[in-house]
Design a protein around this motif. Structure first.
Motif, PDB file in Angstrom:
ATOM      1  N   THR B   8       0.836  -1.198   0.000  1.00 27.54           N
ATOM      2  CA  THR B   8       0.000   0.000   0.000  1.00 27.54           C
ATOM      3  C   THR B   8       0.873   1.250   0.000  1.00 27.54           C
ATOM      4  O   THR B   8       1.727   1.406   0.864  1.00 27.54           O
ATOM      5  CB  THR B   8      -0.925   0.039   1.240  1.00 27.54           C
ATOM      6  OG1 THR B   8      -0.154  -0.382   2.372  1.00 27.54           O
ATOM      7  CG2 THR B   8      -2.121  -0.864   1.077  1.00 27.54           C
ATOM      8  N   GLY B   9       0.636   2.082  -0.983  1.00 29.93           N
ATOM      9  CA  GLY B   9       1.296   3.389  -1.063  1.00 29.93           C
ATOM     10  C   GLY B   9       2.806   3.335  -1.010  1.00 29.93           C
ATOM     11  O   GLY B   9       3.446   4.207  -0.420  1.00 29.93           O
ATOM     12  N   LEU B  10       3.399   2.327  -1.620  1.00 33.66           N
ATOM     13  CA  LEU B  10       4.851   2.174  -1.548  1.00 33.66           C
ATOM     14  C   LEU B  10       5.568   3.296  -2.301  1.00 33.66           C
ATOM     15  O   LEU B  10       5.294   3.563  -3.460  1.00 33.66           O
ATOM     16  CB  LEU B  10       5.267   0.828  -2.146  1.00 33.66           C
ATOM     17  CG  LEU B  10       6.773   0.563  -2.188  1.00 33.66           C
ATOM     18  CD1 LEU B  10       7.324   0.350  -0.792  1.00 33.66           C
ATOM     19  CD2 LEU B  10       7.093  -0.614  -3.077  1.00 33.66           C
ATOM     20  N   GLY B  26       4.038   5.548  -4.836  1.00 33.87           N
ATOM     21  CA  GLY B  26       2.664   5.243  -4.459  1.00 33.87           C
ATOM     22  C   GLY B  26       2.081   4.030  -5.159  1.00 33.87           C
ATOM     23  O   GLY B  26       1.011   4.098  -5.747  1.00 33.87           O
ATOM     24  N   VAL B  27       2.782   2.916  -5.099  1.00 32.62           N
ATOM     25  CA  VAL B  27       2.277   1.704  -5.746  1.00 32.62           C
ATOM     26  C   VAL B  27       1.438   0.883  -4.769  1.00 32.62           C
ATOM     27  O   VAL B  27       1.822   0.697  -3.618  1.00 32.62           O
ATOM     28  CB  VAL B  27       3.452   0.852  -6.293  1.00 32.62           C
ATOM     29  CG1 VAL B  27       2.996  -0.558  -6.610  1.00 32.62           C
ATOM     30  CG2 VAL B  27       4.028   1.516  -7.533  1.00 32.62           C
ATOM     31  N   ASP B  28       0.295   0.441  -5.234  1.00 32.76           N
ATOM     32  CA  ASP B  28      -0.552  -0.483  -4.465  1.00 32.76           C
ATOM     33  C   ASP B  28      -0.657  -1.783  -5.246  1.00 32.76           C
ATOM     34  O   ASP B  28      -0.938  -1.774  -6.440  1.00 32.76           O
ATOM     35  CB  ASP B  28      -1.964   0.090  -4.288  1.00 32.76           C
ATOM     36  CG  ASP B  28      -1.947   1.417  -3.555  1.00 32.76           C
ATOM     37  OD1 ASP B  28      -1.544   1.423  -2.388  1.00 32.76           O
ATOM     38  OD2 ASP B  28      -2.317   2.435  -4.176  1.00 32.76           O
ATOM     39  N   LEU B  29      -0.417  -2.883  -4.544  1.00 25.55           N
ATOM     40  CA  LEU B  29      -0.534  -4.195  -5.191  1.00 25.55           C
ATOM     41  C   LEU B  29      -1.171  -5.155  -4.214  1.00 25.55           C
ATOM     42  O   LEU B  29      -0.952  -5.054  -3.010  1.00 25.55           O
ATOM     43  CB  LEU B  29       0.844  -4.763  -5.538  1.00 25.55           C
ATOM     44  CG  LEU B  29       1.640  -4.243  -6.718  1.00 25.55           C
ATOM     45  CD1 LEU B  29       2.925  -5.031  -6.817  1.00 25.55           C
ATOM     46  CD2 LEU B  29       0.849  -4.383  -7.988  1.00 25.55           C
ATOM     47  N   VAL B  30      -1.941  -6.080  -4.743  1.00 23.38           N
ATOM     48  CA  VAL B  30      -2.477  -7.143  -3.897  1.00 23.38           C
ATOM     49  C   VAL B  30      -2.273  -8.456  -4.634  1.00 23.38           C
ATOM     50  O   VAL B  30      -2.510  -8.550  -5.832  1.00 23.38           O
ATOM     51  CB  VAL B  30      -3.976  -6.929  -3.604  1.00 23.38           C
ATOM     52  CG1 VAL B  30      -4.550  -8.146  -2.898  1.00 23.38           C
ATOM     53  CG2 VAL B  30      -4.168  -5.703  -2.749  1.00 23.38           C
ATOM     54  N   LEU B  31      -1.760  -9.438  -3.901  1.00 21.74           N
ATOM     55  CA  LEU B  31      -1.530 -10.735  -4.524  1.00 21.74           C
ATOM     56  C   LEU B  31      -2.059 -11.816  -3.588  1.00 21.74           C
ATOM     57  O   LEU B  31      -1.691 -11.865  -2.417  1.00 21.74           O
ATOM     58  CB  LEU B  31      -0.026 -10.917  -4.781  1.00 21.74           C
ATOM     59  CG  LEU B  31       0.449 -12.162  -5.478  1.00 21.74           C
ATOM     60  CD1 LEU B  31      -0.244 -12.348  -6.820  1.00 21.74           C
ATOM     61  CD2 LEU B  31       1.950 -12.081  -5.708  1.00 21.74           C
TER      62      LEU B  31
END
Lengths: 298, 325
Positions: B8-10, B26-31
């Motif tokens: 979240t918000g990297l 601001g990268v968001d990822l879900v795995l």
């Protein structure tokens, strides 16, 4: 180098240090390296068998036969105390080879970790280490060795330590350079990605890859160490009389050069010259044999 | 269900002589468990920095995670100590690198290199670890695993080495495998074999894969969902079918258009004009605006948000924001 590529065209790019036998064979194809190896083997054997083959006790004076020229009884003549120079040169090989091994051992064991740590961790620590090394390197090596030997107190051990300390920066610098380039290699990153500790990466993964140039340097360093130790002895900062050491023998015999007793300095001088030549030739040969692997491994 | 990995918000920054460069913004990822997520983008868009941030291998002293969180199996990775992180790396979380030719240590035997991680993470003895390594080599389809384990990396071909890298990465049965351009350096037939292998292993071991690539072919073949990155930001996120059928973001459309087409009378490949912006001089509005063929005036001023334009389809573009508004 040529012999390496000619004899094994299919394995260019292969890790040759893994196969000591093929390295050895390539080394023998290099005539100068083979000559170097011959000198080293000759002096090592001389050191080992000195107690068995030396015709006289090295330190037993006999003033009745002093300053005799080379003859059937005394191959290399006798010195000013009537001691047999051939026996003394044989025993001197023991001291010189030990001095070389221990001094290079000290330089290697301290210099390599210092250089590796400085390069791998970098930062302030690395900077401090390498600047200290640069400072040591800035002194003329013999002067530095004299200063260290004199401050510890003259003697064989202090000569070894002094010569060892003087050699540290060379190893540190070499390892530093190797580590800086190896640190960025992908296999190191892959290692970190599998959770291997930094200290283990440095000594188990980087060090073996840097070994080839370090070995070459160590071989060349042997010659330097023997020469410097002999120089210290010549200057009176090394072994104490009556121990037979080549540099000390030359030092003791130098007064007799002018009066015509040339054998006092010539034979120990030849011993120093051949042993150092041997290590230098071997070192050069090793570098040529190990180099193709280094260049292709990246 | 709690996701396996959620970012979240990297924001990851590099300190350079010219100033602070925000490589990931601001990268968001879900795995989720067992899923394959593709991260696509051209060179310098922050894909690899994202993966290095996850696994904690950012170059020390030159880079830092400025803000945001990476949660893996419920743990916040940036807050872990080095020792705790080492226990996760190679064990629960593994990575395959781009260059199989240089990712193995030239002076150690294959079996030795696989054993190292196994001994450390699974606490196996020397012999058991060696046998485990042989078993892993067999799993990745290496013929004569007993002999290969006893060989040195230079004795293997590129494809074989990549299999070894996969065996190493999978040796401790990780939950998440990060594949950073892992097939880029291989020729296409070997590439297909390696992708097959990864898919098979994923099926049997239930590993989630984060597939970092610039190759849309690999994405189409492997991934369930795709994240398209541009200049350190996620610009589009959707499932793989929707991405190919109905790309929303102009950048994604440009990427699709630059793929070679089998049908039609196209004689030259399309390309997106211009270059990725210099991270030190990012455009004030949309980062893609200078290269965008659908640009409107607002693009130069307004920073677009990553918005859900359809169910499960997110896009960062003003064209769709206006539609919403």
């Amino acid at each position: 180098m040529n012999s390496a590529t000619q004899s094994s065209p299919t394995t260019v790019g292969s890790a040759k240090i893994i196969k000591p036998r093929s390295t050895f064979r390539l080394l023998l194809q290099n005539r100068l390296a083979a000559l170097g190896l011959f000198f080293i083997v000759m002096w090592t054997v001389a050191a080992l068998v000195a107690p068995l083959v030396a015709p006289y006790a090295p330190n037993a004076p006999d003033t009745s036969i002093k300053l005799q020229g080379p003859s059937a009884e005394h191959w290399f003549g006798t010195d000013n105390f009537g001691r047999d120079i051939f026996s003394r040169v044989l025993y001197g090989a023991q001291i010189s080879i030990w001095t070389g091994l221990i001094a290079v051992g000290i330089s290697f064991c301290i210099g390599v970790p210092l250089g590796g740590i400085a390069a791998y961790y970098g930062g302030v620590t690395g900077n401090v280490i390498m600047r200290v090394m640069d400072t040591l390197l800035a002194f003329p090596s013999l002067v530095l060795a004299m200063a260290i030997a004199a401050s510890i107190g003259p003697g064989l051990i202090s000569a070894m330590i002094a010569v060892g300390i003087v050699g540290i920066p060379e190893f540190a610098r070499l390892m530093f350079g190797q580590t800086v380039s190896l640190r960025e290699k992908e296999f190191v990153e892959a290692c970190r990605a599998t959770g291997v500790k930094d200290s283990i990466i440095l000594f188990r993964h980087i060090f073996p890859n840097a070994l080839a140039p370090l070995l070459v340097r160590a071989t060349l360093g042997m010659g330097f160490a023997i020469l410097t130790a002999a120089s210290l002895s010549f200057l009176g900062l090394g072994v104490k009389p009556p121990i037979s050491e080549w540099g000390a023998m030359i030092s003791e015999g130098r007064e007799y050069i002018i009066s015509g007793e040339w054998w006092l300095v010539t034979f120990p001088g030849l011993a120093i010259a051949t042993s150092i030549l041997g290590f230098n030739l071997l070192g050069d040969g090793l570098r040529d044999v190990l180099d193709p692997r280094l260049r292709s491994s990246r | 269900m709690q996701p396996l990995l959620s970012i979240t918000g990297l924001q990851t920054e590099f300190v350079t002589h010219a100033g602070v460069v925000r490589a990931v913004d601001g990268v968001d990822l879900v795995l989720h468990k067992g899923e394959t997520l593709g991260v696509v983008g051209e060179s310098g868009c922050g894909k690899s920095v994202t993966s290095l941030s996850i696994i904690g291998l950012l170059p020390k002293g030159q880079s830092r995670i400025a803000s945001g969180d990476i949660r893996f199996e419920g743990k916040s990775l940036p807050s872990l100590s080095d020792a705790e992180m080492r226990k996760i790396r190679g064990n629960r979380l593994a990575m395959i690198f781009q260059e199989p030719m240089t990712s193995l240590n030239p002076v150690f035997k294959i079996g030795h290199q696989i054993s190292e991680a196994v001994r450390f993470h699974l606490k196996l003895g020397k012999k058991a670890a060696w046998e485990h390594s042989i078993e892993m080599l067999r799993k990745v389809g290496i013929p004569r695993p007993e002999q290969i384990a006893d060989e040195y990396p230079h004795q293997l071909s590129g494809g074989m080495r990549q299999r070894v890298m996969i065996a190493m990465a999978m040796a401790c049965n990780p939950q998440l495998l990060i594949a950073d351009e892992s097939t880029t350096a291989l020729d296409v037939t070997i590439q297909a074999q390696i992708l097959d292998l990864m898919r098979d292993l994923q099926k049997t071991e239930g590993t989630a894969i984060l597939m970092i690539t610039h190759d849309l072919g690999v994405v189409a073949e492997m991934c369930d969902r795709v994240v398209v990155m541009y200049a350190g930001q996620v610009v589009e996120e959707t499932d793989v079918k929707t991405l190919f059928r109905d790309p929303k973001h102009p950048y994604t459309k440009g990427l699709m258009a630059s793929l070679p087409q089998l049908a039609g009378d196209q004689t030259r490949l399309q390309s997106i004009p211009g270059n990725v912006p210099n991270p030190l001089e990012m455009p004030p509005g949309c980062r893609f605006a200078p290269r965008c063929s659908f640009r409107i005036d607002a693009c130069d001023r307004v920073k677009p948000e990553l918005l859900e334009v359809e169910a499960g389809h997110k896009c960062r573009c003003l064209l769709y924001e206006e539609v919403e508004a």
